[in-house]
Design a protein around this motif. Structure first.
Motif, PDB file in Angstrom:
ATOM      1  N   ALA A 168     -33.359  49.057  -5.092  1.00  0.00           N
ATOM      2  CA  ALA A 168     -32.625  48.479  -3.959  1.00  0.00           C
ATOM      3  C   ALA A 168     -33.253  49.008  -2.678  1.00  0.00           C
ATOM      4  N   ARG A 169     -33.562  48.076  -1.759  1.00  0.00           N
ATOM      5  CA  ARG A 169     -34.131  48.494  -0.480  1.00  0.00           C
ATOM      6  C   ARG A 169     -33.531  47.658   0.637  1.00  0.00           C
ATOM      7  N   ALA A 170     -33.534  48.259   1.813  1.00  0.00           N
ATOM      8  CA  ALA A 170     -32.908  47.637   2.987  1.00  0.00           C
ATOM      9  C   ALA A 170     -33.767  46.491   3.516  1.00  0.00           C
ATOM     10  N   LEU A 171     -33.088  45.419   3.888  1.00  0.00           N
ATOM     11  CA  LEU A 171     -33.706  44.301   4.600  1.00  0.00           C
ATOM     12  C   LEU A 171     -33.145  44.359   6.017  1.00  0.00           C
ATOM     13  N   GLY A 172     -33.777  45.145   6.847  1.00  0.00           N
ATOM     14  CA  GLY A 172     -33.242  45.413   8.170  1.00  0.00           C
ATOM     15  C   GLY A 172     -32.376  46.647   8.104  1.00  0.00           C
ATOM     16  N   PRO A 173     -31.787  47.033   9.237  1.00  0.00           N
ATOM     17  CA  PRO A 173     -30.915  48.210   9.230  1.00  0.00           C
ATOM     18  C   PRO A 173     -29.697  47.969   8.333  1.00  0.00           C
ATOM     19  N   ALA A 174     -29.299  49.008   7.621  1.00  0.00           N
ATOM     20  CA  ALA A 174     -28.140  48.902   6.726  1.00  0.00           C
ATOM     21  C   ALA A 174     -27.470  50.269   6.633  1.00  0.00           C
ATOM     22  N   SER A 175     -26.225  50.261   6.200  1.00  0.00           N
ATOM     23  CA  SER A 175     -25.536  51.522   5.933  1.00  0.00           C
ATOM     24  C   SER A 175     -24.759  51.394   4.636  1.00  0.00           C
ATOM     25  N   VAL A 176     -24.746  52.497   3.897  1.00  0.00           N
ATOM     26  CA  VAL A 176     -24.067  52.537   2.601  1.00  0.00           C
ATOM     27  C   VAL A 176     -23.240  53.811   2.500  1.00  0.00           C
ATOM     28  N   HIS A 177     -22.131  53.708   1.796  1.00  0.00           N
ATOM     29  CA  HIS A 177     -21.360  54.891   1.421  1.00  0.00           C
ATOM     30  C   HIS A 177     -22.058  55.480   0.200  1.00  0.00           C
ATOM     31  N   VAL A 178     -22.220  56.797   0.162  1.00  0.00           N
ATOM     32  CA  VAL A 178     -22.942  57.463  -0.916  1.00  0.00           C
ATOM     33  C   VAL A 178     -22.008  58.394  -1.674  1.00  0.00           C
ATOM     34  N   VAL A 179     -21.864  58.142  -2.961  1.00  0.00           N
ATOM     35  CA  VAL A 179     -21.104  59.016  -3.850  1.00  0.00           C
ATOM     36  C   VAL A 179     -22.105  59.719  -4.750  1.00  0.00           C
ATOM     37  N   GLU A 180     -22.165  61.030  -4.665  1.00  0.00           N
ATOM     38  CA  GLU A 180     -23.151  61.815  -5.430  1.00  0.00           C
ATOM     39  C   GLU A 180     -22.893  61.754  -6.940  1.00  0.00           C
TER      40      GLU A 180
END
Length: 161
Positions: free
Chosen positions: A74-86
């Motif tokens: 999975a890679r960003a197409l433009g700026p993006a933000s994701v919530h990250v659960v370790e």
């Protein structure tokens, strides 16, 4: 998908720049991500299989549920933000409502895939070419029991070859 995003409201955000890889096919992280904003491209090998742009879209859920390596990049197409659960597995265990929503999401995906394969099988039945293998793929999807004991479990559950 917004129903899913509710479960991530207290989870930290990570900002991605255009082209930045969030996760790599074959890596094992145990992480679970929820898209907050932007677009992500999902690739298997070099083939684009999806573009995620709806907030609440999950990334990494299959690897978490299967306790395996990521099945796609999975890679960003433009700026993006994701919530990250370790620790995705612990998070899912602690949020049974989320697990239910993910189950429904995966059931819809499986239904779409098997419907598509069944359509292809009907269209190319008897064509005498490599597309006849679609029947084998369908059989595999319908009867795969993974950790439940393969053929014996499928017969016990009422599936017959």
């Amino acid at each position: 998908m917004r129903e899913i995003l509710v479960h991530f409201s207290d989870i930290p955000l990570r900002t991605l720049s255009d082209g930045e890889v969030l996760l790599k096919e074959g890596e094992r992280t145990g992480h679970l991500y929820a898209l907050a904003s932007g677009k992500l491209e999902v690739l298997r090998g070099e083939t684009q299989v999806a573009i995620l742009e709806e907030p609440g879209s999950l990334i990494g859920e299959m690897a978490v549920l299967l306790d395996s390596a990521h099945t796609a990049t999975a890679r960003a197409l433009g700026p993006a933000s994701v919530h990250v659960v370790e620790d995705g597995a612990a998070f899912m265990s602690a949020h049974p409502e989320l697990a239910w929503l993910v189950s429904r999401l995966l059931a819809r995906r499986l239904n779409a895939a098997t419907t598509y394969l069944a359509d292809i099988k009907r269209q190319f039945a008897g064509a005498g070419n490599h597309l006849e293998m679609v029947g084998e793929v369908l059989e595999s999807l319908m009867h795969q029991q993974g950790l439940r004991g393969g053929r014996q479990a499928s017969q016990r559950d009422g599936y017959r070859d």
